[in-house]
Design a protein around this motif. Structure first.
Motif, mmCIF file in Angstrom:
data_model
loop_
_atom_site.group_PDB
_atom_site.id
_atom_site.type_symbol
_atom_site.label_atom_id
_atom_site.label_comp_id
_atom_site.label_asym_id
_atom_site.label_seq_id
_atom_site.Cartn_x
_atom_site.Cartn_y
_atom_site.Cartn_z
ATOM 1 N N ASP A 27 77.449 77.346 41.612
ATOM 2 C CA ASP A 27 78.685 77.630 40.855
ATOM 3 C C ASP A 27 79.632 78.584 41.569
ATOM 4 O O ASP A 27 80.840 78.536 41.374
ATOM 5 N N GLN A 28 79.064 79.484 42.383
ATOM 6 C CA GLN A 28 79.909 80.508 43.012
ATOM 7 C C GLN A 28 80.451 80.077 44.385
ATOM 8 O O GLN A 28 81.096 80.877 45.071
ATOM 9 N N ALA A 29 80.193 78.835 44.758
ATOM 10 C CA ALA A 29 80.583 78.419 46.111
ATOM 11 C C ALA A 29 82.080 78.618 46.355
ATOM 12 O O ALA A 29 82.488 79.232 47.356
ATOM 13 N N CYS A 74 83.436 69.131 44.767
ATOM 14 C CA CYS A 74 83.241 69.598 43.389
ATOM 15 C C CYS A 74 82.130 68.812 42.720
ATOM 16 O O CYS A 74 82.040 67.596 42.923
ATOM 17 N N LYS A 75 81.335 69.504 41.904
ATOM 18 C CA LYS A 75 80.244 68.799 41.219
ATOM 19 C C LYS A 75 80.818 67.736 40.287
ATOM 20 O O LYS A 75 81.876 67.964 39.712
ATOM 21 N N PRO A 76 80.221 66.617 40.122
ATOM 22 C CA PRO A 76 78.926 66.210 40.693
ATOM 23 C C PRO A 76 79.080 65.458 42.028
ATOM 24 O O PRO A 76 78.095 64.914 42.514
ATOM 25 N N GLU A 82 76.145 69.848 42.980
ATOM 26 C CA GLU A 82 76.767 71.102 42.542
ATOM 27 C C GLU A 82 78.076 71.287 43.312
ATOM 28 O O GLU A 82 78.410 70.484 44.190
ATOM 29 N N ASP A 83 78.796 72.374 43.023
ATOM 30 C CA ASP A 83 79.943 72.702 43.871
ATOM 31 C C ASP A 83 79.407 73.070 45.253
ATOM 32 O O ASP A 83 78.451 73.851 45.371
ATOM 33 N N VAL A 84 80.006 72.488 46.267
ATOM 34 C CA VAL A 84 79.526 72.728 47.640
ATOM 35 C C VAL A 84 80.714 73.057 48.536
ATOM 36 O O VAL A 84 81.804 72.485 48.377
ATOM 37 N N ALA A 108 75.435 85.527 47.213
ATOM 38 C CA ALA A 108 74.673 84.291 47.466
ATOM 39 C C ALA A 108 73.266 84.660 47.942
ATOM 40 O O ALA A 108 73.003 85.823 48.268
ATOM 41 N N ARG A 109 72.389 83.689 47.966
ATOM 42 C CA ARG A 109 71.039 83.916 48.495
ATOM 43 C C ARG A 109 70.744 82.866 49.554
ATOM 44 O O ARG A 109 71.265 81.741 49.487
ATOM 45 N N VAL A 110 69.905 83.242 50.530
ATOM 46 C CA VAL A 110 69.559 82.289 51.599
ATOM 47 C C VAL A 110 68.752 81.132 51.008
ATOM 48 O O VAL A 110 67.826 81.356 50.223
#
Ligand SMILES: Nc1nc2c(ncn2[C@@H]2O[C@H](COP(=O)(O)OP(=O)(O)OP(=O)(O)O)[C@@H](O)[C@H]2O)c(=O)[nH]1
Ligand SMILES: [Mg+2]
Length: 448
Positions: A27-29, A74-76, A82-84, A108-110
Motif C-alpha cells: 500500500d505504501q509503494a 496499481c493494484k490489482p 498490490e501497488d507496485v 518499508a521492509r526488505v
C-alpha cells in the motif's frame, strides 16, 4: 512477518551493471516513491501503469543520488496484485543499497525470498504451479527446460489439474446427492458409472506420472558418459562438446585418469557430460583404479556414448566394452573418420554416428542423435510435471481415487473423493500448506 508490510528488494543481480531495478510492493509503494523521487511530470501523484523519468533524492538531506525511471502499477494490475513501483536506477551497488536503505528508513521492509511471487499467489494472480514455473523460468539451464517452464507459467499444467479436479467435484456431487437424497427421485448415483469416471481420471493421472521422469530430467539434467578404450578420442570429443580445451588430449594411451565432468547444453538439453579413463584389458596400478572408477560411473549414466576408433580394427577391448554396457541406453560413435574408415561396413554399427572429433565433422548430427536417444521417440514439447512434489501429490491423489473405486460403501467413496480433492488442491495451491509454501519459496532469490 506482516503480510501487509510494503516490501522492497533489488530484483537484478548484485554487482555493477548499466541498470538495476529496485521493486516496492504494498500500500505504501506510491507514497514512499513520492518521498524520494522528483519527476517534473508528477508533482502530486503518480498515475497507474506509467513510466516517469526523474531524480532520486535523499528525503532528509535533499542530496541527489541518481537519475532513474520509475514504473508504477496499481493494484490489482501488477505482478503481486498490490501497488507496485519499479525504480530503474544505475547498477551501482552504492546507489542500490542507498535507495533500499532510504525506503527502509521510510517504513518499508526488505522482502523475503520469493515474497513478491508469494504475494502474487496469495492475491490470486497466479497459482502454485505457476509460481514454481516463475522460478524454473529464471533458472532454466537449457532451451528445452525454458520452453517447459513457460508452458507451465502460461497455466497449461494447471489446466490439466483443474480439469482433473472438476471431474472429481462432479462425481462427488452425485455421490453426496445420493447419500443425502437417496429416497428422493431424480438424483441417482450409479456405482458402475462412477467406476468408469474414476478409471478415466486415474488414467489421466497415470499419463502425467509417466511424463514425470522426462520432466525431471529436462529440468535437472541428463548424465551422459563418453566411454571407450584408450586413445579413441574421448577427451577430444569431450572438449568439442564442452566448447573449450578442458581435458588433456594426447596421442599417448592412458592420458585421462581422473574422470572429468562439465555441464553443457546439447541440442537444447541440459547435460552433465563425463570424460572417462580409457579401458585397457591389462591395466595395473593407477590405471586399474582409474578404470574401476570409469566402470562405477556407467550405472548412473542416462546415456553412454560408446566410442570406437574408426581408423583401426576393432579389438577385444572394444568387444569387452560393448558387453559391459549392453544393458544401458547407448549411442555408438565411430571416431576419426577423417582417417581410414575400417569399421563402417560392420553390421552392428549400422545405427552408429560417424564423426571426426578432431575436425568437428558430423558432431552436430551426433548432438541431435544424443537428444534423440535421451527423449522418447514420440516426444513433443508438452506439459510435464517437473518436481518430486508433483509426483508425490499425484501419487497420493491416485491412491485416494483407487480406494474410492474399490470402496465398500458410498460413504467411503465420498470420503476418498474429498481426500483426493484436498491433495489435488495442494498441487495448485487451492489448499495452502505452510510447509509446502516455505519449501517452495525458500528456493527463490530475494527480489523475485
Ligand atoms: N585424426 C584424428 N585424430 C583424433 C581424432 N580424435 C582424437 N584424435 C587423436 O587421438 C589421440 C588421442 O585422443 P584423446 O582425445 O586424448 O583420446 P582419449 O580417448 O581421451 O584417450 P585416453 O584418455 O588416453 O583414453 C590424440 O592424438 C588426438 O589428437 C579424430 O577425430 N581424428
Ligand atoms: Mg582422454
Amino acid at each position: 512477518m506482516n503480510p501487509n508490510d510494503t516490501i522492497v528488494a533489488c530484483t537484478t543481480p548484485p554487482g555493477y551493471s548499466s541498470i538495476a531495478v529496485v521493486r516496492l510492493s504494498g500500500d505504501q509503494a506510491s507514497p514512499l516513491l513520492h518521498k524520494i523521487f522528483r519527476s517534473a511530470e508528477s508533482p502530486r501523484s503518480f498515475e497507474a501503469q506509467r513510466v516517469y523519468h526523474g531524480f532520486v533524492v535523499d528525503a532528509v538531506t535533499n542530496e541527489t543520488i541518481d537519475t532513474a525511471l520509475a514504473t508504477t502499477f496499481c493494484k490489482p494490475n501488477s505482478y503481486t496484485g498490490e501497488d507496485v513501483v519499479e525504480l530503474s536506477c544505475h547498477g551501482n551497488p552504492l546507489i542500490v543499497d542507498r535507495i533500499i536503505r532510504m525506503f527502509i528508513d521510510l517504513g518499508a521492509r526488505v522482502a523475503q525470498r520469493g515474497e513478491f511471487t508469494k504475494r502474487a499467489l496469495i492475491n490470486g494472480k497466479i497459482d502454485l504451479l505457476q509460481a514454481e514455473a516463475v522460478h524454473d523460468t529464471v533458472l532454466a539451464p537449457c532451451e528445452q527446460a525454458r520452453r517447459m517452464a513457460i508452458l507451465q507459467y502460461e497455466g497449461r499444467l494447471s489446466e490439466k489439474i483443474y480439469d482433473i479436479r472438476s471431474r472429481i467435484v462432479d462425481l462427488l456431487f452425485l455421490v453426496e446427492a445420493d447419500i443425502d437424497f437417496s429416497e428422493e427421485e431424480g438424483v441417482h448415483y450409479e456405482q458402475s458409472e462412477s467406476t468408469e469416471v474414476l478409471k478415466g481420471i486415474i488414467s489421466e493421472i497415470d499419463d502425467l506420472l509417466k511424463g514425470a521422469s522426462i520432466g525431471l530430467k529436462i529440468k535437472d539434467g541428463y548424465r551422459v558418459l563418453i566411454l571407450g578404450r584408450v586413445n579413441v578420442g574421448k577427451s577430444t570429443l569431450f572438449n568439442r562438446l564442452v566448447g573449450h580445451d578442458r581435458a588433456i588430449v594426447h596421442e599417448q594411451p592412458g592420458t585421462t585418469r581422473d574422470w572429468l565432468e562439465e555441464s553443457v547444453q546439447i541440442a537444447d538439453l541440459y547435460v552433465t557430460l563425463f570424460d572417462t579413463a580409457g579401458i585397457l584389458s591389462k591395466a595395473s596400478g593407477p590405471d586399474e583404479i582409474a578404470q574401476q572408477r570409469t566402470r562405477a560411473l556407467v550405472e548412473d549414466a542416462d546415456l553412454i556414448l560408446l566410442m570406437f576408433d574408426g581408423s583401426e580394427p576393432m579389438n577385444e577391448e572394444d568387444v569387452y566394452l560393448y558387453d559391459l554396457v549392453k544393458h544401458k541406453r547407448k549411442l555408438l560413435v565411430i571416431n576419426k573418420i577423417d582417417l581410414n574408415d575400417k569399421l563402417s561396413d560392420m553390421e552392428m554399427f549400422s545405427d552408429s554416428k560417424k564423426i571426426s572429433a578432431k575436425t568437428g565433422r558430423n558432431v552436430g548430427a551426433l548432438e541431435e542423435g544424443i537428444k534423440g536417444s535421451l527423449l522418447p521417440k514420440d516426444y513433443r514439447d508438452d506439459v510435464l510435471i517437473t518436481r518430486h512434489r508433483h509426483i508425490d501429490a499425484l501419487t497420493r491423489a491416485r491412491k485416494c481415487l483407487v480406494d474410492a473405486k474399490n470402496a465398500p460403501t458410498i460413504e467411503t467413496v465420498a470420503y476418498e473423493l474429498h481426500c483426493s480433492l484436498n491433495v489435488v488442491g495442494e498441487l495448485t495451491g487451492q489448499v495452502l500448506r505452510k510447509d509446502i509454501l516455505d519449501r517452495i519459496f525458500e528456493e527463490f532469490c530475494i527480489g523475485k
